[in-house]
Enzyme design. Structure first.
Site, mmCIF file in Angstrom:
data_model
loop_
_atom_site.group_PDB
_atom_site.id
_atom_site.type_symbol
_atom_site.label_atom_id
_atom_site.label_comp_id
_atom_site.label_asym_id
_atom_site.label_seq_id
_atom_site.Cartn_x
_atom_site.Cartn_y
_atom_site.Cartn_z
ATOM 1 N N GLU A 177 0.875 -1.160 0.000
ATOM 2 C CA GLU A 177 0.000 0.000 0.000
ATOM 3 C C GLU A 177 0.921 1.221 0.000
ATOM 4 O O GLU A 177 1.814 1.317 0.842
ATOM 5 C CB GLU A 177 -0.853 -0.030 1.281
ATOM 6 C CG GLU A 177 -2.018 0.898 1.209
ATOM 7 C CD GLU A 177 -2.878 0.892 2.469
ATOM 8 O OE1 GLU A 177 -2.737 -0.016 3.315
ATOM 9 O OE2 GLU A 177 -3.690 1.818 2.593
ATOM 10 N N ARG A 219 4.824 -13.293 9.329
ATOM 11 C CA ARG A 219 5.506 -12.019 9.128
ATOM 12 C C ARG A 219 6.768 -11.969 9.967
ATOM 13 O O ARG A 219 6.917 -12.674 10.961
ATOM 14 C CB ARG A 219 4.587 -10.841 9.411
ATOM 15 C CG ARG A 219 4.206 -10.620 10.835
ATOM 16 C CD ARG A 219 3.558 -9.246 11.039
ATOM 17 N NE ARG A 219 2.461 -8.962 10.116
ATOM 18 C CZ ARG A 219 2.424 -7.888 9.314
ATOM 19 N NH1 ARG A 219 3.402 -7.018 9.308
ATOM 20 N NH2 ARG A 219 1.403 -7.681 8.541
ATOM 21 N N LYS A 231 3.785 0.865 11.345
ATOM 22 C CA LYS A 231 3.814 2.134 10.620
ATOM 23 C C LYS A 231 3.538 3.314 11.560
ATOM 24 O O LYS A 231 4.170 4.356 11.471
ATOM 25 C CB LYS A 231 2.750 2.073 9.524
ATOM 26 C CG LYS A 231 3.225 2.587 8.205
ATOM 27 C CD LYS A 231 2.287 2.153 7.083
ATOM 28 C CE LYS A 231 2.855 0.987 6.297
ATOM 29 N NZ LYS A 231 1.973 0.504 5.250
HETATM 30 P P1 ATP Z 1 -0.066 -1.853 7.052
HETATM 31 O O1 ATP Z 1 0.066 -2.107 8.516
HETATM 32 O O2 ATP Z 1 -0.220 -0.414 6.710
HETATM 33 O O3 ATP Z 1 -0.977 -2.751 6.285
HETATM 34 P P2 ATP Z 1 1.924 -3.496 5.940
HETATM 35 O O4 ATP Z 1 3.250 -3.616 6.609
HETATM 36 O O5 ATP Z 1 0.994 -4.631 5.931
HETATM 37 O O6 ATP Z 1 1.353 -2.217 6.558
HETATM 38 P P3 ATP Z 1 1.670 -3.399 3.086
HETATM 39 O O7 ATP Z 1 2.026 -2.278 2.207
HETATM 40 O O8 ATP Z 1 0.264 -3.825 3.127
HETATM 41 O O9 ATP Z 1 2.180 -2.953 4.496
HETATM 42 O O10 ATP Z 1 2.606 -4.644 2.814
HETATM 43 C C1 ATP Z 1 2.989 -5.100 1.547
HETATM 44 C C2 ATP Z 1 3.366 -6.545 1.624
HETATM 45 O O11 ATP Z 1 4.421 -6.742 2.547
HETATM 46 C C3 ATP Z 1 2.200 -7.389 2.078
HETATM 47 O O12 ATP Z 1 2.109 -8.532 1.257
HETATM 48 C C4 ATP Z 1 2.564 -7.754 3.484
HETATM 49 O O13 ATP Z 1 2.040 -8.998 3.828
HETATM 50 C C5 ATP Z 1 4.096 -7.771 3.454
HETATM 51 N N1 ATP Z 1 4.635 -7.472 4.778
HETATM 52 C C6 ATP Z 1 4.367 -6.393 5.528
HETATM 53 N N2 ATP Z 1 4.989 -6.477 6.726
HETATM 54 C C7 ATP Z 1 5.680 -7.642 6.729
HETATM 55 C C8 ATP Z 1 6.515 -8.308 7.680
HETATM 56 N N3 ATP Z 1 6.770 -7.783 8.880
HETATM 57 N N4 ATP Z 1 7.051 -9.497 7.323
HETATM 58 C C9 ATP Z 1 6.816 -10.012 6.114
HETATM 59 N N5 ATP Z 1 6.034 -9.457 5.185
HETATM 60 C C10 ATP Z 1 5.463 -8.280 5.471
HETATM 61 MG MG MG Z 2 -1.090 -4.257 4.778
#
Ligand code: ATP
Ligand code: MG
Length: 609
Positions: A52, A283, A293
């Protein structure tokens, strides 16, 4: 903290040899291999990384990037970069550019496959009308509170709301009027009609459209209704013919909805089979960091760090500025593997991966971080000898360079002790030490300033001990210290970064991870993230994570560096001998005005007081 990484030794050896880490098997790789074997997708492998654009990528995203792009690269497939831009209030092009940079920096290429969920707004809208026409979607006009009340709980079924049985014609008309801008935000939503009694809350008539009178950074004011994540994501994946849609564990309970949406659309001839399959992995959670975030924004906004690219921030822009390497992230991700359940990884595993990569790749240089003047009284004034030193002890192909040895040198202040503690093998009154790549010297006395602190150390040298000359090693001394010639050393700003937080679990009730009662066994996860619709985390925070900031995690010193460092390009990475790994700062370093950031100390030196 976490299980010991199994393939650590292999990857360390590979890194030392300058080779890419061996690919360990993991369950996602196994699924893809299986699908290739059975021909499920005719051998196609198409993945996507769907951030995002509402913030900067962090270390956790690097894991997802490397997993998705890696799977495509290993299988001759493609990986799409798709901006999941369905929330107009939070998103911006500035973030998109930074995300593209970060993915490229990690070494990946999406080719022509750059997409936006907003590319599909027309199609998503058309499919929504189709769902209405099939009797599979309806406009709900309950308030948010009423919808919450009829949705039920984890243990109780939900109940049908008063608008669930609206006619197709009424639903279509209302939905079109929503699109036409006739209603204020929140007046109506469009919901799929699935099952209010489903044990899976996600299937209790999920909302797929809401009204948002907001300007979108790509579609402008064209739309005032926006699709929700689950709907937009499933359909985007299917439209792009993604084969393996990899996401984090909190979406596991959303998978039935993902499949429900795409199955219905495929049954209706709207989508092509085989449909993408969603696969969830754990994750990344790292100790001594925060990745949320909201917290990262607060650290920047409140000035606890110098910006999003502060080297202490766990962002990829921060990592880059700090001198971390894409290869180090790859090594790290191979070592920790891909898990099916959440776990915490000790930050030391990441630090070691960076060290192992840099140890193999970084040239050696000399810097004196806390300079103290050494005068060799029996060395001729005005004489300079050049001494040739290797750029890398294990890699002669990286060449050598010259250092100028002269009567006055800079040494590290802590390589001299007026009153040496037991076991101290460096310079002290009457003691002998080898000046690395040069001579053995013996300390004869000191000069002090008015406050009693040492300003100059005097010594004599033994001309028969020059490193590399016959017989030089005949006399053994235990200490071996580095130095720079006062005439050629160049002053440099050096920023010494340490961990931003001083405890493994910042803000947690058990910041050190101990169990109450003190069994010493670490708690697995003091605060795991739980996905909701807009609020992505609930954390039982009983303490403020800001209280766990480490004081003095950035120190700026004026050091002396050898001349070649003053001429190094920005972002060049080095090992400063005996001190650690350093990088020429991306922003502030310039020829003749060197600025270096400490990436990481040598092993075992971190947090050494
Ligand atoms: P938000 O909390 O705003 O949703 P987010 O960290 O999930 O933030 P995204 O932009 O939705 O951010 O993430 C993009 C991709 O990165 C998604 O597929 C998400 O699953 C993956 N991702 C985010 N954080 C992690 C993490 N800590 N470990 C592994 N993958 C991650
Ligand atoms: Mg997300």
């Amino acid at each position: 903290m976490s299980a010991a990484p199994q393939n650590k030794r292999n990857t360390a050896e590979a890194a030392a040899a300058g080779a890419p880490p061996a690919l360990a098997s993991n369950f996602v790789r196994a699924i893809v291999a299986d699908d290739n074997r059975t021909g499920k997708y005719d051998g196609r492998v198409v993945t996507r990384f769907p951030p995002e654009p509402n913030g900067y990528l962090h270390y956790g995203h690097a894991k997802s990037v490397q997993l998705n792009f890696g799977l495509a690269e290993e299988n001759g497939g493609t990986c799409h970069l798709r901006f999941d831009d369905t929330n107009p209030l939070k998103e911006d092009v500035e973030y998109e550019e930074s995300i593209e940079d970060a993915v490229r920096w990690l070494g990946h290429d999406w080719g022509t496959h750059l997409y936006h969920a907003s590319d599909y707004y027309d199609q998503l809208y058309a499919f929504a009308e189709w769902f209405i026409e099939q009797g599979l979607a309806y406009v709900d006009s309950q308030s948010a509170a009423e919808m919450r009340a009829t949705r039920g709980t984890l243990t109780e079924a939900g109940i049908a709301g008063p608008y669930r049985d609206r006619s197709v014609a009424e639903n279509l008309s209302l939905f079109r009027r929503m699109k036409g801008g006739e209603f204020p935000d929140g007046a109506h939503v469009l919901r799929l009609k699935i099952d209010m009694a489903s044990p899976n809350v996600n299937l209790r008539d999920p909302t797929i459209y809401r009204i948002r009178h907001a300007h979108h950074h790509r579609t402008g004011d064209t739309w005032c209704i926006y699709p929700l994540y689950d709907y937009a994501h499933a359909v985007s994946d299917a439209l792009e013919r993604i084969t393996h849609s990899i996401c984090t564990l909190e979406f596991q309970d959303h998978r039935p909805l993902y499949d429900w949406i795409n199955d219905r659309l495929a049954d209706g001839g709207m989508l092509t089979r085989p449909l993408p399959q969603q696969i969830e992995f754990a994750r990344l959670n790292l100790t001594y960091l925060v990745l949320s975030k909201r917290k990262l924004i607060q650290l920047v906004a409140d000035g606890h760090v110098d910006g999003w690219d502060d080297p202490r921030m766990p962002t990829l822009v921060g990592a880059r500025r700090r001198g971390f390497t894409p290869e180090g992230f790859r090594l790290f991700n191979e070592r920790i593997g891909v898990a099916k359940s959440d776990a915490w990884i000790d930050i030391g595993v990441l630090e070691d991966a960076m060290r192992d990569d840099l140890n193999a790749s970084a040239q050696r240089r000399i810097a004196v971080l806390d300079p103290l003047r050494l005068v060799i009284d029996n060395y001729p004034e005005g004489r300079t000898e050049t001494t040739s030193v290797p750029n890398h002890p294990q890699r002669p192909e990286l060449g050598r360079r010259d250092l100028g040895f002269s009567r006055e040198l800079w040494i590290e202040r802590d390589d001299f002790a007026e009153v040496p503690p037991k076991g101290y093998f460096r310079l002290a009154p009457g003691a002998e030490v080898r000046l690395r790549y040069a001579y053995i010297v013996k300390c004869t006395g000191v000069e002090k300033d008015a406050s009693g602190s040492v300003t100059v150390v005097h010594c004599t040298y033994d001309a028969s001990t020059k490193s590399g000359t016959p017989g030089a090693e005949a006399r053994k001394v235990k200490g071996n210290i580095h130095w720079l010639g006062v005439d050629e050393a160049v002053p440099a700003q050096v920023r010494l970064y340490d961990r931003l937080f001083r405890v493994p679990f910042p803000g947690a009730r058990n910041p050190h991870g101990e169990r109450a009662g003190g069994s010493g066994e670490p708690l697995p996860a003091p605060h795991l993230r739980v996905a909701g619709e807009d609020e992505l985390e609930t954390e039982p925070v009983e303490r403020n994570y800001l209280d766990d900031l480490q004081p003095g995690s950035k120190r700026v010193v004026t050091a002396f560096v050898e001349p070649s460092l003053a001429a190094a390009p920005a972002e060049a990475r080095f090992q400063f001998e005996r001190a650690g790994y350093f990088v020429a700062d991306r922003e502030d370093h310039a020829t003749g005005r060197p600025v270096f950031n400490r990436t990481i100390t040598l092993k075992g030196k971190f947090n050494e007081k």
